[in-house]
Design a protein around this motif. Structure first.
Motif, short mmCIF file in Angstrom:
data_model
loop_
_atom_site.label_atom_id
_atom_site.label_comp_id
_atom_site.label_asym_id
_atom_site.label_seq_id
_atom_site.Cartn_x
_atom_site.Cartn_y
_atom_site.Cartn_z
N ALA A 96 29.44 47.51 29.16
CA ALA A 96 30.48 46.51 28.94
C ALA A 96 31.79 46.92 29.62
N SER A 97 32.11 48.20 29.57
CA SER A 97 33.35 48.67 30.20
C SER A 97 33.33 48.45 31.70
N LYS A 98 32.20 48.75 32.32
CA LYS A 98 32.10 48.56 33.77
C LYS A 98 32.19 47.09 34.14
N GLU A 99 31.55 46.24 33.34
CA GLU A 99 31.58 44.81 33.63
C GLU A 99 32.96 44.24 33.39
N GLY B 292 37.95 41.68 35.98
CA GLY B 292 39.41 41.67 35.94
C GLY B 292 40.02 42.02 34.61
N LEU B 293 39.21 42.42 33.62
CA LEU B 293 39.75 42.88 32.35
C LEU B 293 39.93 44.39 32.40
N GLY C 171 44.64 37.82 23.63
CA GLY C 171 44.78 36.74 24.60
C GLY C 171 43.67 36.76 25.64
N ILE C 172 42.49 37.19 25.23
CA ILE C 172 41.32 37.27 26.11
C ILE C 172 40.36 36.15 25.76
N THR D 18 33.88 39.15 40.26
CA THR D 18 34.90 39.65 41.17
C THR D 18 36.13 40.04 40.41
N VAL D 19 36.75 41.13 40.81
CA VAL D 19 37.95 41.62 40.15
C VAL D 19 39.13 40.77 40.58
#
Length: 272
Positions: free
Chosen positions: A37-40, A45-46, A114-115, A270-271
């Motif tokens: 999850a962290s990598k994704e 862009g999170l 705010g996500i 995409t970031v």
């Protein structure tokens, strides 16, 4: 002597306290889910910290939810001795309870940050389902979550390794390795989610989550019907089967509605 006799649910002892394989396996699955999850999160862009921060309080709440769900449907077992509710080491966690509590916790967390709630779920679900696949092997080590009676020849015809066959012998009777059925089903679901997520401009935000819910609920419905340790409602309905049907229908309706009526953004990798 069969290999079964060498399988010990206790991995080691630390300061006089037994550390079970079940806990090690569950934690390993959780760690993998956090890493994925962290990598994704970074790819879309999170922040990686968003995932870590959520897990610090979302994970404990999920465990509490899993326990409360189990206790609620097994209340007769705890009514006369409620202190046992806190004895989690003796078993009694329900995946559905943990998932529902985790989703509620995530909704509150994303609103405060705010996500997008649906995007955050999309980021999480591949890791969740592979963690579920891994976690079922904790059930194997505890010799639990198995199905009805079968013959040894039935298990051998499935071409299972001997250590699984041996561990499916409980009190002299062989059982369906339902832990394995669900683990494999979840691995297939994990692969499916990754494939779908990689398709450019195919999935809209939230749809990966609905597919996860439908996939897991479908498999759980049939596998639950084989198990011997189900939680029951009114002694006639398997709770997990009923919830599987409800969740599958809700997810299917939301998937259709979101795709046909709403016009949310596509899920991208995409970031920003």
């Amino acid at each position: 002597m069969s290999l079964f006799s060498s399988i010990n649910p206790v991995a080691f002892s630390l300061f006089g306290l037994d550390v079970n394989w079940y806990g090690i396996i569950i934690v390993s699955g959780m760690l993998l889910a956090i890493i994925l999850a962290s990598k994704e999160a970074v790819r879309v862009g999170l922040k990686e910290d968003d995932v870590i921060d959520f897990m610090f309080w979302g994970l404990p709440l999920s465990i509490v939810g899993a326990r409360l769900y189990y206790v609620a449907f097994e209340w007769k077992r705890y009514a006369d001795n409620p202190i046992e509710i806190f004895a989690i080491r003796n078993g009694g966690l329900a995946i559905y309870g943990g998932l529902l509590a985790g989703a509620i916790a995530m909704y509150i967390f994303t609103k405060k940050r705010g996500i997008s709630f649906w995007q955050f779920l999309d980021i999480a679900v591949p890791g969740v389902i592979i963690a579920q696949a891994i976690g079922r092997w904790g059930n194997f080590m505890n010799q639990e979550a198995y199905g009805g009676e079968v013959s040894r020849s039935f298990l051998e015809n499935l071409h299972l390794p001997s250590f699984i066959i041996d561990n499916m012998q409980v009190n002299g009777v062989y059982h369906h390795p339902t832990f394995l059925y669900e683990s494999l089903w979840n691995v297939l679901g994990f692969i499916l989610l990754l494939i779908l997520r990689r398709q450019k401009n195919f999935l809209k935000i939230g749809e990966l989550t609905f597919i996860y819910v439908m996939w897991y609920s479908l498999g759980r419905f049939f596998i639950e019907g084989m198990r011997t340790d189900s939680l029951w409602l009114f002694d006639t309905i398997r709770v997990s089967q009923l919830l599987s049907v409800i969740l599958f229908i809700i997810a299917a309706i939301l998937l259709i509605y979101r795709r046909k009526v709403m016009k949310p953004a596509f899920y991208k990798r995409t970031v920003k």
